[in-house]
Write an enzyme that holds these catalytic residues in place. Structure first.
Site, PDB file in Angstrom:
ATOM      1  N   ASP A  97      -1.123  -0.874   6.089  1.00 13.81           N
ATOM      2  CA  ASP A  97      -0.984  -0.285   7.419  1.00 13.81           C
ATOM      3  C   ASP A  97      -2.303  -0.125   8.162  1.00 13.81           C
ATOM      4  O   ASP A  97      -2.346   0.528   9.194  1.00 13.81           O
ATOM      5  CB  ASP A  97      -0.305   1.091   7.330  1.00 13.81           C
ATOM      6  CG  ASP A  97      -1.227   2.161   6.771  1.00 13.81           C
ATOM      7  OD1 ASP A  97      -2.107   1.807   5.961  1.00 13.81           O
ATOM      8  OD2 ASP A  97      -1.071   3.333   7.140  1.00 13.81           O
ATOM      9  N   ASP A 118      -6.948  -1.970   4.177  1.00 16.45           N
ATOM     10  CA  ASP A 118      -6.249  -2.975   3.381  1.00 16.45           C
ATOM     11  C   ASP A 118      -6.614  -4.401   3.768  1.00 16.45           C
ATOM     12  O   ASP A 118      -5.994  -5.344   3.273  1.00 16.45           O
ATOM     13  CB  ASP A 118      -4.727  -2.796   3.539  1.00 16.45           C
ATOM     14  CG  ASP A 118      -4.248  -1.494   2.945  1.00 16.45           C
ATOM     15  OD1 ASP A 118      -4.648  -1.181   1.816  1.00 16.45           O
ATOM     16  OD2 ASP A 118      -3.479  -0.788   3.618  1.00 16.45           O
ATOM     17  N   ASP A 175       0.881  -1.155   0.000  1.00 17.83           N
ATOM     18  CA  ASP A 175       0.000   0.000   0.000  1.00 17.83           C
ATOM     19  C   ASP A 175       0.926   1.214   0.000  1.00 17.83           C
ATOM     20  O   ASP A 175       2.094   1.099   0.394  1.00 17.83           O
ATOM     21  CB  ASP A 175      -0.875  -0.007   1.257  1.00 17.83           C
ATOM     22  CG  ASP A 175      -1.718   1.252   1.376  1.00 17.83           C
ATOM     23  OD1 ASP A 175      -2.375   1.631   0.399  1.00 17.83           O
ATOM     24  OD2 ASP A 175      -1.689   1.867   2.453  1.00 17.83           O
TER      25      ASP A 175
END
Length: 216
Positions: free
Chosen positions: A198, A202, A17
């Protein structure tokens, strides 16, 4: 468990990400376009003064930019924050407005805002998300241990994702992705994939990876 360690030996692709993982998630002022006759620092001082009432990341970036240049805050009369639009107020008897300069109102982590006065654009302030100091060494380290492909799967705008890809010399970079679209991109990459994110945004992508790493 042992099965997880065995799978690690088969990893050949790492997908990160972007925001908060490869980048800090903090905006910084990178460019000021002076659209009218006026002093650039004065225009920044006006913008920073207007933003004192806001907690938006751009507001914090503008006030921080003023502090770095030792620009004091001006007195703002009738300050008003308009949700999803911007801020406005009167300084020295002149009305000013600070608005997103993106006509679609996008809120990615690289944005620009326009300072308006008397229906005229005075300046456009552009911001970017900073790459984390350790990002380059992490990417290089992955290549040294034999990882074939390293790239980004991000919800941020493609142009911002491309900037990070270029700076870190990554193999792929896909932006404008919703969580389910990250999942689709991951499955298309095949087997032997680690997804690094994080936070909760996600989760769908993290659970679909061959392995996943998260600090949130």
């Amino acid at each position: 468990g042992g099965d997880a360690l065995e799978r690690l030996a088969t990893i050949n692709t790492v997908a990160f990400d972007k925001t908060g993982t490869l980048t800090t998630g903090r905006l910084r002022l990178v460019k000021t376009e002076n659209c009218a006759v006026g002093n650039e620092e004065k225009l920044l001082q006006i913008a920073g003064s207007l933003e004192q009432i806001s907690q938006h990341p751009i507001a914090r970036s503008l006030t921080a930019a003023c502090a770095e240049r030792n620009l004091s805050m001006l007195v703002v009369e009738n300050p008003k924050a308009i949700a999803g639009v911007g801020v406005e107020g009167t300084i020295g008897g002149i009305g000013y407005h600070l608005r997103s300069s993106d006509p679609k109102g996008n809120t990615g982590l690289a944005q620009s805002v326009a300072l308006m006065g008397d229906k005229q654009t005075l300046a456009i302030f552009k911001f970017a998300d900073e790459i984390r100091e350790e990002a380059r060494s992490v990417v290089n380290g992955l290549r040294e241990i034999g990882i074939d492909k390293v790239g980004i799967l991000s919800g941020d705008e493609q142009a911002n994702v491309e900037r990070v890809r270029a700076e870190l010399n990554l193999d792929f970079a896909h932006g404008n992705l919703m969580p389910d679209q990250k999942y689709e991109k991951l499955t298309a990459l095949g087997e032997g994939i680690v997804m690094v994110g994080d936070g909760i945004n996600d989760v769908v992508a993290l659970i679909s990876g061959h392995h996943a790493v998260s600090d949130g």
